[in-house]
Design a protein around this motif. Structure first.
Motif, PDB file in Angstrom:
ATOM      1  N   ARG A   1       0.941   5.099   0.671  1.00  0.00           N
ATOM      2  CA  ARG A   1       0.177   6.165   1.333  1.00  0.00           C
ATOM      3  C   ARG A   1       0.724   7.522   0.918  1.00  0.00           C
ATOM      4  O   ARG A   1       1.935   7.725   0.883  1.00  0.00           O
ATOM      5  CB  ARG A   1       0.290   6.036   2.855  1.00  0.00           C
ATOM      6  CG  ARG A   1      -0.359   4.819   3.474  1.00  0.00           C
ATOM      7  CD  ARG A   1      -0.192   4.918   4.984  1.00  0.00           C
ATOM      8  NE  ARG A   1      -0.879   3.877   5.714  1.00  0.00           N
ATOM      9  CZ  ARG A   1      -0.290   2.832   6.268  1.00  0.00           C
ATOM     10  NH1 ARG A   1       1.022   2.684   6.135  1.00  0.00           N
ATOM     11  NH2 ARG A   1      -0.971   1.946   6.959  1.00  0.00           N
TER      12      ARG A   1
ATOM     13  N   ALA B   1      -3.498   0.656  -3.207  1.00  0.00           N
ATOM     14  CA  ALA B   1      -2.957  -0.700  -3.082  1.00  0.00           C
ATOM     15  C   ALA B   1      -2.587  -1.217  -4.472  1.00  0.00           C
ATOM     16  O   ALA B   1      -3.200  -0.841  -5.476  1.00  0.00           O
ATOM     17  CB  ALA B   1      -3.978  -1.618  -2.427  1.00  0.00           C
TER      18      ALA B   1
ATOM     19  N   LYS C   1      -2.266  -1.822   7.381  1.00  0.00           N
ATOM     20  CA  LYS C   1      -1.898  -1.061   6.184  1.00  0.00           C
ATOM     21  C   LYS C   1      -3.065  -0.212   5.668  1.00  0.00           C
ATOM     22  O   LYS C   1      -2.870   0.683   4.851  1.00  0.00           O
ATOM     23  CB  LYS C   1      -1.443  -2.013   5.072  1.00  0.00           C
ATOM     24  CG  LYS C   1      -0.165  -2.771   5.409  1.00  0.00           C
ATOM     25  CD  LYS C   1       0.222  -3.694   4.267  1.00  0.00           C
ATOM     26  CE  LYS C   1       1.497  -4.464   4.605  1.00  0.00           C
ATOM     27  NZ  LYS C   1       1.942  -5.323   3.490  1.00  0.00           N
ATOM     28  N   LEU C   2      -4.265  -0.529   6.142  1.00  0.00           N
ATOM     29  CA  LEU C   2      -5.466   0.170   5.679  1.00  0.00           C
ATOM     30  C   LEU C   2      -5.939   1.226   6.680  1.00  0.00           C
ATOM     31  O   LEU C   2      -7.003   1.807   6.523  1.00  0.00           O
ATOM     32  CB  LEU C   2      -6.587  -0.848   5.426  1.00  0.00           C
ATOM     33  CG  LEU C   2      -6.213  -2.004   4.484  1.00  0.00           C
ATOM     34  CD1 LEU C   2      -7.333  -3.034   4.430  1.00  0.00           C
ATOM     35  CD2 LEU C   2      -5.884  -1.485   3.091  1.00  0.00           C
TER      36      LEU C   2
ATOM     37  N   ASP D   1      -4.969   9.494   1.777  1.00  0.00           N
ATOM     38  CA  ASP D   1      -5.342   8.856   0.513  1.00  0.00           C
ATOM     39  C   ASP D   1      -4.261   7.809   0.227  1.00  0.00           C
ATOM     40  O   ASP D   1      -3.064   8.094   0.372  1.00  0.00           O
ATOM     41  CB  ASP D   1      -5.381   9.916  -0.595  1.00  0.00           C
ATOM     42  CG  ASP D   1      -5.929   9.372  -1.908  1.00  0.00           C
ATOM     43  OD1 ASP D   1      -6.374   8.217  -1.943  1.00  0.00           O
ATOM     44  OD2 ASP D   1      -5.894  10.125  -2.906  1.00  0.00           O
ATOM     45  N   ALA D   2      -4.667   6.587  -0.147  1.00  0.00           N
ATOM     46  CA  ALA D   2      -3.697   5.510  -0.365  1.00  0.00           C
ATOM     47  C   ALA D   2      -4.120   4.649  -1.548  1.00  0.00           C
ATOM     48  O   ALA D   2      -5.293   4.613  -1.926  1.00  0.00           O
ATOM     49  CB  ALA D   2      -3.572   4.653   0.898  1.00  0.00           C
TER      50      ALA D   2
ATOM     51  N   VAL E   1       0.849  -1.198   0.000  1.00  0.00           N
ATOM     52  CA  VAL E   1       0.000   0.000   0.000  1.00  0.00           C
ATOM     53  C   VAL E   1       0.883   1.245   0.000  1.00  0.00           C
ATOM     54  O   VAL E   1       1.774   1.394   0.845  1.00  0.00           O
ATOM     55  CB  VAL E   1      -0.938   0.013   1.233  1.00  0.00           C
ATOM     56  CG1 VAL E   1      -1.715   1.322   1.304  1.00  0.00           C
ATOM     57  CG2 VAL E   1      -1.902  -1.167   1.184  1.00  0.00           C
TER      58      VAL E   1
ATOM     59  N   THR F   1      -8.219   3.647   0.946  1.00  0.00           N
ATOM     60  CA  THR F   1      -7.274   2.891   0.116  1.00  0.00           C
ATOM     61  C   THR F   1      -8.003   2.372  -1.118  1.00  0.00           C
ATOM     62  O   THR F   1      -8.967   1.604  -0.993  1.00  0.00           O
ATOM     63  CB  THR F   1      -6.672   1.717   0.904  1.00  0.00           C
ATOM     64  OG1 THR F   1      -6.097   2.207   2.124  1.00  0.00           O
ATOM     65  CG2 THR F   1      -5.598   1.009   0.073  1.00  0.00           C
ATOM     66  N   ARG F   2      -7.560   2.801  -2.289  1.00  0.00           N
ATOM     67  CA  ARG F   2      -8.160   2.339  -3.539  1.00  0.00           C
ATOM     68  C   ARG F   2      -7.396   1.130  -4.075  1.00  0.00           C
ATOM     69  O   ARG F   2      -6.167   1.099  -4.040  1.00  0.00           O
ATOM     70  CB  ARG F   2      -8.154   3.481  -4.569  1.00  0.00           C
ATOM     71  CG  ARG F   2      -9.169   4.580  -4.258  1.00  0.00           C
ATOM     72  CD  ARG F   2      -8.973   5.804  -5.138  1.00  0.00           C
ATOM     73  NE  ARG F   2      -7.790   6.556  -4.761  1.00  0.00           N
ATOM     74  CZ  ARG F   2      -6.837   6.924  -5.615  1.00  0.00           C
ATOM     75  NH1 ARG F   2      -6.925   6.594  -6.903  1.00  0.00           N
ATOM     76  NH2 ARG F   2      -5.794   7.607  -5.205  1.00  0.00           N
TER      77      ARG F   2
ATOM     78  N   GLN G   1      -8.415   6.748   6.602  1.00  0.00           N
ATOM     79  CA  GLN G   1      -7.617   6.422   5.413  1.00  0.00           C
ATOM     80  C   GLN G   1      -8.516   5.759   4.380  1.00  0.00           C
ATOM     81  O   GLN G   1      -9.282   4.849   4.704  1.00  0.00           O
ATOM     82  CB  GLN G   1      -6.467   5.481   5.773  1.00  0.00           C
ATOM     83  CG  GLN G   1      -5.637   5.044   4.564  1.00  0.00           C
ATOM     84  CD  GLN G   1      -4.435   4.195   4.932  1.00  0.00           C
ATOM     85  OE1 GLN G   1      -3.742   4.475   5.909  1.00  0.00           O
ATOM     86  NE2 GLN G   1      -4.181   3.147   4.159  1.00  0.00           N
TER      87      GLN G   1
END
Length: 433
Positions: free
Chosen positions: A15, A107, A127-128, A104-105, A13, A149-150, A147
Motif C-alpha cells: 500500500r 498486489a 488487505k484490499l 493506491d496499492a 499487497v 489494488t492493482r 483502496q
C-alpha cells in the motif's frame, strides 16, 4: 478456513500512503444533521469489487477513480467530514472537508488467487480495504475510505468502507453509481438530496408502538459463552428458484398463509434454523430484525435521491420453542405481520422512541437480516466494465445475515457466520427437503 489461510500467505499487497480526497468545489461547512434512524447503525460496511483485465489499461485506474471521487464529493460532501457528538450527545457530522482517505496499492499476484469472495474472509479481503487501526471509537474512523489494488494480471479490486450511519443500501448504491458516472464523464442520473431534517423527531414525541426491536432479552441459553469459546466461521448458501419454491410450498401446506414472498420465506426459514443450531432453550425469547425501506411509506413519499437511511427495523418476537416446534407457517406469518406494521406512523414512532429513550436495538438472541437482493452492486462500472464479482470484507456484527443476488436466474445467496459447532448443525438444518 484452511484455504483462506493459504491465500493470505501467498498474497502480498503493497500500500502507498493514503491521499486525502476533498470535494473539488468548496462546499458547506458547519454541522450536518443525522436523524434518529441513522444513530442506531453506526457500523462500518466493507464491500469489495473485482474487475477482470480488459482492453482498457488499468495502470491509471487509481488516478481516474481518485479524480472522479473529488468531483462527486461536491454532491455528497458530508462524506468528507468527520463524526462527532452534538451537545445532546447524538452523532453528527462536522463538515471539515478533511477528505476521504484514498489508497493506491499493488498486489504481487494475479487476481485469480482470490477465488470466490462471496464468503467473508477478513484476513485476506482486509488487505484490499483501507481500515484505521487502533481507533478507540467510531468517531475516530473516517466516514468513507477507498483502496484500489492493482494485480499482476491487469485486473484490479476496489475496496470501499463506509459508515452505515451515512447511507442505507439504496443510497450507498446511488453514491457508487454517481461515482462511476463521474469517472465515465457522464452527468449524474439522480441528484443527491442530502437534507435529512424531514426525519427529525416530533415535538413533543409521540410513541404509538411497543418497539420490541429495542427490547433487552436475557441469554438463558448460554450463547454468549459459545461465541466467546469457539471461532466464528462464515459460510454462504445458495437458494435457487426451485429451492425457494419448495420453501414457499412448505410454508403454505397447512393453509395458515395463502402466499409469501421469497424474502419472507427465506428469512423465516433462516431464523428457525439458526435458533435450532444455537440450541436455544424452549423458553428463550428470540427476535428477528430486518430492514424495511420506508421511502414509499410516507405521504408524500420521501424525497427522490435521498442520501441517508430510509430504512427502519421491523421486529418479530417469540420464544424459541414456539419458533422451532410450530410449522414454518408460524415464522412466515410473524414476518408478514411485522412488515404490515411498518407505516409512516410506525417510522415516526421509532424516531420518537429513540428521541425519548436513546435505546439501541438489542442483539441478544437476535438475528438481523439485511437483504441486498434488489441492489445492483454488480453493475458498478467505472469504465473498465462491470465487476466480475463483489463481496463483503466482513459482516459488521456476529448476529447479521446477508442476502445477496448471485446474478443468475434469481438465485439468492445467504451469508452468515456462526460458532463452529453451531455452523455444523446449521449446514444440516438449512437443507430444503
Amino acid at each position: 478456513m484452511g484455504e483462506a489461510c493459504e491465500i493470505e500467505a501467498i498474497m502480498s499487497v503493497k500500500r502507498f500512503d493514503p491521499i486525502l480526497v476533498c470535494p473539488e468545489i468548496k462546499t458547506d461547512d458547519g454541522y450536518y444533521f443525522l436523524c434518529n434512524l441513522d444513530q442506531n447503525i453506526a457500523v462500518i460496511m466493507q464491500t469489495v469489487y473485482c474487475y477482470e483485465p480488459s482492453d482498457k489499461d488499468s495502470k491509471n485506474v487509481a488516478d481516474v477513480l481518485r479524480q472522479a471521487l473529488a468531483r462527486v464529493l461536491s454532491h455528497f460532501y458530508p462524506l468528507a467530514g468527520r463524526l462527532t457528538l452534538s451537545p445532546d450527545m447524538k452523532l453528527i457530522v462536522r463538515c471539515t472537508n478533511e477528505g476521504v482517505p484514498f489508497v493506491d496499492a499493488v498486489a504481487d499476484c494475479k487476481m485469480e488467487v482470490l477465488g470466490d469472495i462471496t464468503v467473508p474472509d477478513p484476513p485476506t479481503l482486509g488487505k484490499l480495504l483501507h481500515t484505521i487501526h487502533g481507533a478507540k471509537s467510531i468517531l475516530e474512523i473516517p466516514l468513507l475510505t477507498a483502496q484500489v489494488t492493482r494485480f499482476k494480471c491487469g485486473g484490479f479490486v476496489l475496496g470501499v468502507a463506509m459508515n452505515h450511519c451515512m447511507t442505507d443500501g439504496l443510497s450507498a448504491l446511488q453514491f457508487l453509481d454517481a461515482w462511476t458516472e463521474t469517472a465515465r464523464g457522464m452527468s449524474l442520473t439522480t441528484s443527491a438530496y442530502i437534507d435529512r431534517s424531514f426525519l427529525r423527531a416530533r415535538q413533543p414525541p409521540c410513541i404509538n408502538y411497543s418497539h420490541n426491536e429495542f427490547m433487552e432479552i436475557s441469554d438463558i441459553s448460554n450463547m454468549t459463552n459459545l461465541y466467546q469459546e469457539e471461532p466464528m466461521v462464515y459460510r454462504s448458501f445458495e437458494f435457487d428458484p426451485e429451492k425457494i419454491a419448495k420453501l414457499k410450498k412448505i410454508a403454505m401446506e397447512d393453509g395458515v398463509i395463502k402466499s409469501c414472498t421469497s424474502f419472507v420465506a427465506l428469512a423465516a426459514f433462516l431464523w428457525r434454523a439458526r435458533s435450532k443450531a444455537l440450541k436455544m432453550k424452549s423458553n428463550q425469547q428470540t427476535k428477528l430484525l430486518f430492514a424495511v425501506d420506508g421511502r414509499s411509506k410516507f405521504d408524500p413519499p420521501m424525497p427522490k435521491g435521498l442520501f441517508g437511511n430510509g430504512i427502519v427495523l421491523a421486529c418479530c418476537l417469540c420464544t424459541a420453542g414456539e419458533l422451532v416446534e410450530k410449522p414454518l407457517s408460524f415464522a412466515v406469518e410473524q414476518v408478514q405481520n411485522s412488515i404490515k406494521m411498518v407505516t409512516e406512523d410506525f417510522i415516526r414512532s421509532a424516531i420518537d422512541y429513540f428521541e425519548v429513550t436513546r435505546a439501541r436495538p438489542s442483539l441478544t438472541a437476535t438475528l438481523l437480516v439485511t437483504s441486498w437482493t434488489r441492489l445492483s452492486f454488480n453493475s458498478i462500472d467505472f469504465g473498465w466494465g462491470k465487476p466480475s464479482q463483489s463481496g463483503c470484507g466482513t459482516l459488521p456484527e456476529r448476529e447479521v445475515a446477508l442476502f445477496l443476488p448471485t446474478g443468475k436466474d434469481k438465485t439468492t445467496t445467504m451469508l452468515l457466520g456462526l460458532p463452529v459447532t453451531a455452523m455444523k448443525s446449521f449446514q444440516e438444518l438449512i437443507q430444503v427437503k
